[in-house]
Each structure stands twice: as structure tokens, then as C-alpha cells.
Write a protein that holds these residues in place. Sequence first.
Motif, PDB file in Angstrom:
ATOM      1  N   MET A 154      22.193   6.030  29.875  1.00  0.00           N
ATOM      2  CA  MET A 154      23.105   7.173  29.127  1.00  0.00           C
ATOM      3  C   MET A 154      23.633   8.013  29.963  1.00  0.00           C
ATOM      4  SD  MET A 154      23.525   7.591  25.842  1.00  0.00           S
ATOM      5  CE  MET A 154      24.613   8.778  24.904  1.00  0.00           C
ATOM      6  N   LEU A 155      23.239   8.410  31.132  1.00  0.00           N
ATOM      7  CA  LEU A 155      23.740   9.405  31.886  1.00  0.00           C
ATOM      8  C   LEU A 155      24.866   8.669  32.693  1.00  0.00           C
ATOM      9  CD1 LEU A 155      20.761  10.996  33.707  1.00  0.00           C
ATOM     10  CD2 LEU A 155      22.251  12.266  32.294  1.00  0.00           C
ATOM     11  N   ALA A 156      24.805   7.335  32.916  1.00  0.00           N
ATOM     12  CA  ALA A 156      25.841   6.565  33.589  1.00  0.00           C
ATOM     13  C   ALA A 156      27.183   6.396  32.517  1.00  0.00           C
ATOM     14  CB  ALA A 156      25.550   5.334  34.062  1.00  0.00           C
ATOM     15  N   SER A 157      26.570   5.955  31.026  1.00  0.00           N
ATOM     16  CA  SER A 157      27.591   5.668  30.245  1.00  0.00           C
ATOM     17  C   SER A 157      28.498   7.200  30.025  1.00  0.00           C
ATOM     18  CB  SER A 157      26.849   5.492  28.954  1.00  0.00           C
ATOM     19  OG  SER A 157      27.742   5.549  27.697  1.00  0.00           O
ATOM     20  N   MET A 158      27.830   8.351  29.849  1.00  0.00           N
ATOM     21  CA  MET A 158      28.559   9.427  29.497  1.00  0.00           C
ATOM     22  C   MET A 158      29.594   9.924  30.553  1.00  0.00           C
ATOM     23  SD  MET A 158      27.829  10.145  26.462  1.00  0.00           S
ATOM     24  CE  MET A 158      28.064   8.648  26.239  1.00  0.00           C
ATOM     25  N   THR A 159      29.178   9.584  31.901  1.00  0.00           N
ATOM     26  CA  THR A 159      29.947  10.077  33.329  1.00  0.00           C
ATOM     27  C   THR A 159      31.139   8.916  33.191  1.00  0.00           C
ATOM     28  OG1 THR A 159      27.975  10.895  34.364  1.00  0.00           O
ATOM     29  CG2 THR A 159      29.807   9.958  35.652  1.00  0.00           C
ATOM     30  N   LEU A 160      30.962   7.846  33.002  1.00  0.00           N
ATOM     31  CA  LEU A 160      32.064   6.904  33.150  1.00  0.00           C
ATOM     32  C   LEU A 160      33.166   7.228  31.889  1.00  0.00           C
ATOM     33  CD1 LEU A 160      29.922   3.437  33.731  1.00  0.00           C
ATOM     34  CD2 LEU A 160      31.801   4.640  35.084  1.00  0.00           C
ATOM     35  N   THR A 164      25.041  15.533  28.090  1.00  0.00           N
ATOM     36  CA  THR A 164      25.373  15.185  29.548  1.00  0.00           C
ATOM     37  C   THR A 164      26.743  14.932  29.854  1.00  0.00           C
ATOM     38  OG1 THR A 164      25.013  12.829  29.567  1.00  0.00           O
ATOM     39  CG2 THR A 164      23.019  14.444  29.764  1.00  0.00           C
ATOM     40  N   GLN A 165      27.720  14.681  29.049  1.00  0.00           N
ATOM     41  CA  GLN A 165      29.007  14.599  29.212  1.00  0.00           C
ATOM     42  C   GLN A 165      29.589  16.082  29.753  1.00  0.00           C
ATOM     43  OE1 GLN A 165      30.974  13.133  25.906  1.00  0.00           O
ATOM     44  NE2 GLN A 165      31.328  11.197  26.709  1.00  0.00           N
ATOM     45  N   LEU A 166      29.101  17.282  29.370  1.00  0.00           N
ATOM     46  CA  LEU A 166      29.582  18.622  29.411  1.00  0.00           C
ATOM     47  C   LEU A 166      29.641  18.869  31.102  1.00  0.00           C
ATOM     48  CD1 LEU A 166      28.147  20.670  26.772  1.00  0.00           C
ATOM     49  CD2 LEU A 166      30.493  20.144  27.017  1.00  0.00           C
TER      50      LEU A 166
END
Length: 273
Positions: free
Chosen positions: A1-7, A230-232
Motif C-alpha cells: 500500500m505504501l508503494a502504491s500511494m507513492t507511485l 500515506t500519500q500526504l
Amino acid sequence: MLASMTLIVVGDVAAKVLSQVGISPIFVAWTRFALASVVLIPFSGLRRSDTPALRDPGVWLRAFLIMGGISCILTALRTEPVANTFGAFFIGPIVAYVLSVIVLKEKVTASRTLLLGLSFMGVLLVVKPGFGATVGMGFAVLAGVLHGSYVVATRWIAPRYRPRLLLISQLVLGAILLAPFGLAARPEAITWGIFGLIAISAMGSAIGNLFLVTLSKTTPSSIIAPLIYTQLLSATVLGYLVFSDWPDWIAFVGLAVIFASGVASLALSRSAR
């Protein structure tokens, strides 16, 4: 999920760079769907037995929601700082939570409801309705509403289809639906630099959403929703590094409130499991 939001944030930052050199957000949105479709179709594992999926209203609904959400957030990014745009966008987890209860009959908890209410107050500080609100912020809020609906639609339909099929269906259908508008807004010339940014925008969004679809197959949307916060972090850091954008103190307080409520929601989700 962290990778998803960062990408996904990386893809949107590339889109904002494109808008600053005069490329239409609608054209960027269309190329995001079209290019990702072309690149990923060979790896999608499509079979003849997948054909009925294209007649499923739920598949079309997902495509429409993500198409509208991406078009709106790219329009917002044209005029608004990255962090502020994502702050307003975070009306989405609230929408996802409410719809997951109504549509998916997921469990309501007083603590999570309270935290999402706190998050909504943070969104209001970022958007500043009635005192400093802008059209761009309006598009960011609409993007959040559409994306929150998309998260629930994904959770609703994920058990029926493979993650790769869901991803490629939204990309192809989104490309088809946006084609008339995207082609009408195409620039006169596309340099290699512009093409590179288009590729980053398309693939960052596509791979990030593939991770999201895969996660949605096994995880309730009421748990996924807090992780979207986490996108923030990525949005604030990349917005400063790439554009030297830093939220004003009211927006910064709002972003801090949104993030804190998201972290607390995630902690509750983990303890509940």
C-alpha cells in the motif's frame, strides 16, 4: 500500500510538471490510460473467457469513477500545490468508509467514525470553504469523492475477477471514454522530454493502482482507506522538492490533522485484527 500511494503521487507530480509547460490535463489523463494500456496489455493474461467482464456494469462503473477522479485531480494540480491538492483529495477515505458501510455492509465502529470526522475537519482546513476556496480545490474535492467511490467499487467487484483483468479493463475503457477529449486537447508537438514525463505519469499511476487492486482482493476497504493517508507524506515532500511548494500554516495544520487521524485509524485496524 505504501508503494502504491507513492507511485501514484510520483505520477501526479509528473502530470503537474506537464501542465506547467502548457500540456492540457485532459490530454495527460488520456495518455495516462492509453499508454498504460498499450504497455500492460501484453502482460495482462487476457483470455477469451474474460470477454463477459466487458459487459459487466460494475466494470464500466469502476472505469468511469477512476477516469473522472484522475481527470479532476490533474485539473486541480494545474493551479494548486501538490500537498494542498492531496489534502482536499482526502475527502476520499471518508466517502469510502461511508459507502463501505452502506453498500458492502462492513462494520461501523465509533472510534473509526470519530477519527474520520476529525480527518474531515482537517480537509476543511486545507480546502478553506468560504474563505480562500478556489476552483482548483473544488476539483480536488470532487476527485476525492470519485476515488473514494472507486475504492469501494473495487472492493465490491474484486472477488469476481483477476487483479490484472480489473486493471487492464479500467485502463482500456478509460482510454476509450477520454479519447475524444484527449485528442482534441493534444499539443502541436511532443518532445522526448514531454513523452518521458507522460510515461512516468502513466506507469506510476498504473502500477500503483495494480497494487491497490491486488490488496483490495483480500483486505476490507475500511482498512485500506486509512492507508491512503500515506500519500500526504509523498505529496508534501515531492511538492517541496520539485516545485518549492509549502502549505500555508492553516493548510499545514489541516494536513497534520488528516495524517494523524489516518495513522490512528491504521493503528485501530491493526489492533482489531
